[in-house]
Design an enzyme around this catalytic site. Sequence first.
Site, PDB file in Angstrom:
ATOM      1  N   GLY A 271      -0.045  -7.153   4.106  1.00  0.00           N
ATOM      2  CA  GLY A 271      -0.419  -6.115   3.153  1.00  0.00           C
ATOM      3  C   GLY A 271       0.793  -5.599   2.408  1.00  0.00           C
TER       4      GLY A 271
ATOM      5  CD  GLN B 241       5.296  -1.835   1.489  1.00  0.00           C
ATOM      6  OE1 GLN B 241       4.111  -2.115   1.409  1.00  0.00           O
ATOM      7  NE2 GLN B 241       6.084  -2.346   2.423  1.00  0.00           N
TER       8      GLN B 241
ATOM      9  CB  CYS C   6       6.654  -2.032   7.582  1.00  0.00           C
ATOM     10  SG  CYS C   6       6.552  -1.451   5.881  1.00  0.00           S
ATOM     11  CG  LEU C   7       6.208  -7.224   4.024  1.00  0.00           C
ATOM     12  CD1 LEU C   7       5.499  -7.664   2.753  1.00  0.00           C
ATOM     13  CD2 LEU C   7       6.835  -8.422   4.730  1.00  0.00           C
TER      14      LEU C   7
ATOM     15  CG  HIS D 141       1.083  -0.667   7.713  1.00  0.00           C
ATOM     16  ND1 HIS D 141       2.002  -0.839   8.724  1.00  0.00           N
ATOM     17  CD2 HIS D 141       1.782  -0.797   6.556  1.00  0.00           C
ATOM     18  CE1 HIS D 141       3.201  -1.044   8.192  1.00  0.00           C
ATOM     19  NE2 HIS D 141       3.103  -1.037   6.879  1.00  0.00           N
ATOM     20  CD  GLU D 142       0.076  -2.247   3.482  1.00  0.00           C
ATOM     21  OE1 GLU D 142       0.849  -1.615   2.726  1.00  0.00           O
ATOM     22  OE2 GLU D 142       0.489  -3.060   4.333  1.00  0.00           O
TER      23      GLU D 142
ATOM     24  CG  HIS E 239       3.262   1.914   2.929  1.00  0.00           C
ATOM     25  ND1 HIS E 239       4.595   2.207   3.134  1.00  0.00           N
ATOM     26  CD2 HIS E 239       3.038   0.743   3.583  1.00  0.00           C
ATOM     27  CE1 HIS E 239       5.145   1.256   3.885  1.00  0.00           C
ATOM     28  NE2 HIS E 239       4.221   0.355   4.181  1.00  0.00           N
TER      29      HIS E 239
HETATM   30 CO    CO Z   1       4.407  -1.327   5.344  1.00  0.00          CO
END
Ligand code: CO
Length: 155
Positions: A46, A51, A88-89, A130-131, A134
């Site tokens: 995701g 981000q 997480c990226l 999770h997203e 953000h």
């Molecule tokens: Co993330």
Amino acid sequence: MAIRTIITDEDDILRKKSRVIDTFDLKLHQLLDDMCDTMRKADGVGLAAVQVGILKRVVIVEVDDVLYELVNPEIIERSGSQCDMEGCLSSPNVYGDIIRPENLTVTAQNRDGKVYTIKASGLLARAVCHEVDHLNGVLFKDHTDDLYTLEKREN
Ligand code: CO
């Protein structure tokens, strides 16, 4: 379509709240397409627009080869719980065991502004939570005091 740079968690922008989208134009479509390329290149499940530096309520999630584009997502129902490894990226090589709801009902708009609802469970539910976090400036690591690297865990 293009790969955008993924912002990492030392940048304070990830702590800001993203703004609601009210214009469903080509610029939004390009953002979604670029986010998809960027997420796939990074092998992610995701990605949230913040981000890639855009403070708008736009996220994508891809689970079991199905791509979900969620604009202005709202989690309207949660049930059950699951605990699993999450990363997480924006936090390369850092993981934690995070508790999330097992099931969700989510409403969102698609890239053309049409409202739809999905039921999510398991990994999809985890990824959506999770997203959506953000979009509110929350990172997965806020949910645990015990972060680890994979190397450390395997030893
Ligand atoms: Co993330």
